[in-house]
Design an enzyme around this catalytic site. Structure first.
Site, PDB file in Angstrom:
ATOM      1  N   ALA A 129       0.877  -0.838  -0.002  1.00 38.07           N
ATOM      2  CA  ALA A 129       0.059  -0.178  -0.403  1.00 38.07           C
ATOM      3  C   ALA A 129       0.808   0.910  -0.292  1.00 38.07           C
ATOM      4  CB  ALA A 129      -1.091   0.124   1.172  1.00 38.07           C
ATOM      5  N   HIS A 181       6.709   5.568   1.153  1.00 39.50           N
ATOM      6  CA  HIS A 181       7.315   4.918   1.208  1.00 39.50           C
ATOM      7  C   HIS A 181       8.247   5.392  -0.488  1.00 39.50           C
ATOM      8  CE1 HIS A 181       4.402   2.552   2.443  1.00 39.50           C
ATOM      9  NE2 HIS A 181       5.357   2.666   3.459  1.00 39.50           N
ATOM     10  N   GLU A 208      10.725   7.572  10.481  1.00 40.66           N
ATOM     11  CA  GLU A 208      10.753   8.071  11.549  1.00 40.66           C
ATOM     12  C   GLU A 208       9.055   7.897  12.167  1.00 40.66           C
ATOM     13  OE1 GLU A 208      12.308  12.192  11.393  1.00 40.66           O
ATOM     14  OE2 GLU A 208      14.309  10.941  11.897  1.00 40.66           O
ATOM     15  N   VAL A 219       6.884  12.321   6.235  1.00 41.39           N
ATOM     16  CA  VAL A 219       6.508  12.839   5.459  1.00 41.39           C
ATOM     17  C   VAL A 219       5.018  12.999   5.660  1.00 41.39           C
ATOM     18  CG1 VAL A 219       5.996  12.649   2.041  1.00 41.39           C
ATOM     19  CG2 VAL A 219       7.728  11.670   3.672  1.00 41.39           C
ATOM     20  N   ARG A 270      -3.206   3.776   5.935  1.00 37.38           N
ATOM     21  CA  ARG A 270      -4.624   3.030   6.450  1.00 37.38           C
ATOM     22  C   ARG A 270      -5.328   4.955   6.408  1.00 37.38           C
ATOM     23  NH1 ARG A 270      -1.870   0.432  11.079  1.00 37.38           N
ATOM     24  NH2 ARG A 270      -1.901  -1.144  11.241  1.00 37.38           N
TER      25      ARG A 270
END
Ligand code: PAF
Length: 252
Positions: free
Chosen positions: A32, A37, A147, A175, A186
């Site tokens: 997802a 990412h 983080e 981010v 989510r």
């Protein structure tokens, strides 16, 4: 980009990818994929010669069966987002990654019992166990973690130090969307109204005098609060909105 769903094939390819001076970067994920990412992959690409992405929705870190069932699975879109940034993607099956049925596991007995650990018993055992397996399978020189999952990051650092794992653990900044909400897989489960309301989460965390004040303000704003706590110069919080669990942290 080559996708390996079979671990024996991946391990053979990993050995072939080894030669002196070649740096292997690793981004472990549950898929997802979003811009957060993407930022991890970009950094890995910039710093390493061979970049590996793992996509595995790890059942042992879910203490809520509903959360696991609803976790988005978007492999085709994930591969498109990873695009040219990665050389290899591993997508192992559960039986292959847990041949022992999760009889062997890593347990940390201090930090993992606090904060997230209070509300998600066993969660960090699952995270640490799967991360150890993945690091052994990929043998990266550098692994990249966000983080946003502050507690996870500390525990993975502890894992790497305690078990003398080779390779560096690299922390990458959270981010956020332009309105401040930290990116999370989510978030896509929030309705349009809840997505607007979610903006208040980082804002209240940032602008409250102390943790109890932040918890009170979040509750008043309609969030169900799991915890807000100040620790090591960081304010950490977890809330529910429409049954979707959001976590975040801000520097104090
Ligand atoms: O942060 C995550 O996405 C997961 O906890 C991780 C590190 C990939 C382990 O399943």
């Amino acid at each position: 980009m080559t996708v390996y769903s079979n671990l024996a094939e991946w391990r053979a390819a990993r050995s072939a990818a080894d030669f002196p001076g070649r740096r292997v970067g690793f981004v472990p994920t549950m898929g997802a994929l979003h811009a957060g990412h993407h930022a991890l992959l970009e950094r890995a690409r910039a710093e390493c010669d061979f970049v590996v992405l793992s996509i595995f929705v790890n059942p042992t870190q879910f203490n809520d069966a509903g959360d696991l069932a609803h976790y988005p699975r978007t492999l085709a879109a994930d591969l498109a987002l990873a695009g040219d940034l990665v050389d290899a993607v591993i997508t192992p099956g559960e039986k292959e990654l847990y041949p022992d049925g999760y009889n062997y596991r890593v347990t940390e007995n201090a930090l993992s019992r606090e904060l997230e650990g209070v509300h998600r018993p066993g969660h960090f055992d699952g995270v640490l166990t799967v991360v150890l397996k993945l690091l052994n399978l990929v043998q990266p020189h550098r692994s990249y973690f966000g983080e946003k999952d502050w507690q996870q990051l500390q525990l993975i650092r502890g894992l790497a130090g305690t078990f003398f794992l080779p390779g560096e653990i690299i922390a990458c900044p959270t981010v956020r969307d332009p309105d401040g909400l930290a990116l999370s897989s989510r978030n896509r489960r929030l309705s349009a109204d809840a997505r607007v309301q979610a903006t208040l989460f980082p804002w209240i965390m940032e602008n409250s005098a102390d943790a109890p004040a932040a918890a009170g303000a979040l509750q008043a704003a309609g969030f169900a609060v799991d915890y807000v706590a100040d620790r090591d110069g960081v304010r950490l919080g977890a809330v529910y909105l429409e049954g979707v669990r959001l976590i975040d942290n801000v520097r104090l």
